[in-house]
Design a protein around this motif. Structure first.
Motif, PDB file in Angstrom:
ATOM      1  N   LYS A  60       0.843  -1.192   0.000  1.00  0.00           N
ATOM      2  CA  LYS A  60       0.000   0.000   0.000  1.00  0.00           C
ATOM      3  C   LYS A  60       0.875   1.238   0.000  1.00  0.00           C
ATOM      4  N   THR A  98      -7.010  -1.222   6.176  1.00  0.00           N
ATOM      5  CA  THR A  98      -6.667  -1.302   4.748  1.00  0.00           C
ATOM      6  C   THR A  98      -5.211  -1.708   4.569  1.00  0.00           C
ATOM      7  N   GLU A 138      -4.930  -5.418   5.332  1.00  0.00           N
ATOM      8  CA  GLU A 138      -5.515  -6.175   4.223  1.00  0.00           C
ATOM      9  C   GLU A 138      -4.550  -6.219   3.041  1.00  0.00           C
ATOM     10  N   ASN A 139      -3.980  -5.082   2.716  1.00  0.00           N
ATOM     11  CA  ASN A 139      -3.035  -5.045   1.594  1.00  0.00           C
ATOM     12  C   ASN A 139      -1.756  -5.816   1.890  1.00  0.00           C
ATOM     13  N   ALA A 165      -6.570   2.347  -3.903  1.00  0.00           N
ATOM     14  CA  ALA A 165      -6.719   1.119  -3.132  1.00  0.00           C
ATOM     15  C   ALA A 165      -6.503  -0.076  -4.045  1.00  0.00           C
TER      16      ALA A 165
END
Lengths: 334, 293
Positions: free
Chosen positions: A42, A179, A182-183, B126
């Protein structure tokens, strides 16, 4: 993604294959004693700041350090170091505008730390061809330094994965938010499967892995499930796969820590990865959030050079200690 | 790691059979906290059913091991030697503790005005990576062959000696009557900070070189290099003396099944500060050789 690249291995009877089979063939001797890649999947989580800080810390301990901006489409390590955009970049080497990698290096003002910057624009070198990647990595390996730190770009592009897997120590950077976690897991899974792909051709696991993968109609098997399936069909192949799984051993750094509860993230991620995915991950440490880092960055003065007593500086010291305590990789050649 | 269904209660809680009651409670609480509902660490990695299964299993393991009587019966079922007195609880990871204290002091006294983190790099969009993308990674050609780059392929695992000062010579253990805290005590007071747990096992004192493969003879040599008698090692690891002797003499018939033998080797290796994984793998490989049984 470069699916269209030709397969790496030529036919069994090629001249290259014969040369490799010769007992006198030796890989080119390399000098970079330790190669560290810093990734995370990310953007905006502080990979470049970590890379730059680690590079400075190691150089200040007397090591010769090469800091390489492998974010080939979005280089900004020079900004973290307060260095002007260098005249030559890694893209120039890849495109053969310069012939040797050391020609790309620029001084950083920190003795012992040299910078190899990425491209100035986003379009030039975001997707090098396969042979170009090989040449670049071979050149990195041939650098006469103690440590080479590769600041990888964001994302899970196969190039980023390959650079990550190439390193002796792959460091995943996360921040304590969903996030990023998750990444990070996406990145780790992608890196593992990319490693598996390489091993398929080496150990002949291809058919077994393919069958095991296809057996899971809705989702890919976890490594533990994969291992079970492969072992059930071929115990030797299963043993090879188990060894490969053990060798896949990235490290985790938690960045932008603010509260004590954030510290649990690093340990938790390693634990969860082991319990639910079946592979090992080691917790290298953390970097506390430090607004001074942003200020000095904006002023283009590296934090570690300006404020040695700040929390983040202490944390970088601790990370460097742990990194250097890891087993040295094997040296090849003469 | 073994599938959950095949793990014994100690393995589920990631403990040695010699763990104290306090360690059992701490392990259970830590695992629940880090892997349970609301933990950031498991976000996106595990589906709810898997998570529930693990939590139930943790609960079951804790229930059995936290009760002395049920633990004793369980240990017997595993063929483990029962300790006469509980092992003194080990100190927690000091570096982690120090870090928590530092962070707590920093957050209480020096709370930053800035609430949101300043972005240090431009944010990317994202990422979306589902199973289709992973399959694409699997199917992509042009793998980087280490031989092509110039790296030697790893034919066998090799652990280099760490660039650390040699471990001090082993000291005599204090007499057994002296320093046995009661089970109710949680942490023993220490006069000096304990050594932080390294990322990798420490070097072996007084051995010329760590062997690539561990045999019973090597294990005996490592034990002697540490200045430990079999009785002393038995006391520390809760493995009975006969099993230790059989382990060192590779008397296979006198040793238990692989799953229990692995537990013994783990305890043996950890006590001698060897690499448990290396010891287990290479020693067990000797057992699997034809003619060794």
């Amino acid at each position: 993604m470069s699916i269209g690249d030709r397969p790496l291995r030529d036919t069994e009877n090629s001249e290259e294959s014969k040369r490799r089979a010769s007992p006198r063939f030796k890989p080119a001797p390399f000098r970079a004693r330790r190669i560290v890649a810093i990734g995370g999947g990310k953007g905006g989580i502080g990979k470049s700041l970590l890379s730059a800080s680690l590079g400075i810390e190691l150089a200040q301990r007397g090591l010769r350090v090469a800091l390489l901006d492998f974010d080939l489409g979005g280089a900004n390590l020079h900004t973290c170091l307060g260095v002007d955009q260098p005249p030559r970049t890694l893209s120039d080497f890849v495109l053969r505008k310069v012939e040797t990698l050391p020609e790309v290096a620029v001084e950083t003002g920190v003795p012992g730390l040299s910078l190899f910057s990425g491209a100035a624009d986003a379009l030039t070198m975001a997707n090098p061809m396969h042979q170009q990647k090989l040449r670049l990595l071979r050149a990195v390996q041939g650098l006469d330094v103690d440590v080479a730190v590769l600041d990888l770009g964001a994302g899970t592009h196969v190039n980023v994965l390959d650079f990550f897997l190439f390193a002796d120590h792959g460091i995943i950077t996360v921040v304590p938010e969903p996030t990023s976690i998750e990444n990070a897991y996406r990145f780790l899974k992608a890196a593992f499967f990319r490693r598996l792909k390489a091993l398929e051709s080496v150990y002949g696991l291809g058919r077994l892995v393919e069958e095991a993968t296809r057996a899971h109609a809705t989702r890919l098997p976890s490594p533990a499930q994969l291992l079970e399936m492969v072992t059930a069909q071929d115990a030797d192949a299963g043993a090879e796969l188990a060894d490969a799984m053990r060798d896949f051993h990235p490290l985790v750094v938690v960045n932008q820590v603010r509260e004590s509860s954030d510290l649990a993230v690093g340990e938790g991620v390693c634990l969860a990865w082991r319990r639910f995915f079946g592979l090992e991950l080691d917790y290298l440490g953390y970097l506390r959030h430090d607004p001074a880092a942003w200020e000095t960055l904006r002023e283009r003065r590296p934090l570690l050079l300006e404020r040695r007593q700040q929390p983040m500086a202490e944390d970088v010291t601790a990370l460097a200690d742990k990194l250097l305590a890891l087993p040295w990789p094997r040296e090849g050649g003469a | 790691m073994k599938p959950l269904a095949q793990q014994n209660h100690y393995e589920v809680l990631e403990l040695q059979p010699s763990a104290s009651p306090a360690e059992i409670d701490r392990a259970y609480e830590k695992l629940r906290r880090l892997l349970g509902p609301g933990s950031l660490a498991v976000y996106s990695l595990v589906d709810p059913a898997e998570q529930r299964a693990l939590l139930l299993r943790l609960e079951e393991a804790h229930a059995i091991l936290a009760d002395a009587a049920s633990r004793r019966a369980y240990d017997r079922s595993l063929g483990l030697e029962l300790p006469e007195e509980p092992e003194p609880p080990k100190a927690p990871l000091p570096s982690f503790r120090d870090a928590v204290e530092r962070i707590t002091r920093a957050s209480s006294g020096e709370r930053n005005v800035v609430e949101a983190a300043e972005p240090l790099e431009p944010e990317d969009d994202a990422l979306e990576l589902g199973d289709d993308d992973l399959l694409e990674v699997l199917e992509a050609d042009a793998i980087l062959d280490p031989d092509e780059i110039g790296l030697e392929a790893e034919a066998e695992e090799e652990i280099d000696r760490l660039a650390l000062p040699p471990a001090p010579p082993p000291e005599d253990e204090p007499a057994t009557a002296e320093s046995k805290p009661t089970p109710a005590e949680s942490e023993p007071a220490t006069a000096e900070p304990p050594t932080p747990e390294p990322l990798t096992p420490g070097p072996i004192a007084d051995l010329d070189a760590e062997p690539n493969a561990w045999s019973g003879e090597h294990l005996r040599a490592a034990r002697l290099a540490r200045g430990l008698s079999v009785d002393e090692l038995s006391r520390r690891t809760r493995i009975n003396v006969q099993h230790l002797e059989n382990l060192e003499s590779e008397h296979w018939r006198g040793l238990p099944e692989r799953v229990f033998l692995r537990g013994m080797l783990n305890a043996y290796a950890r006590e001698l500060r060897l690499d448990p994984q290396r010891v287990c793998e290479t020693y067990l490989a000797r057992r699997e050789k034809p003619g060794s049984r």
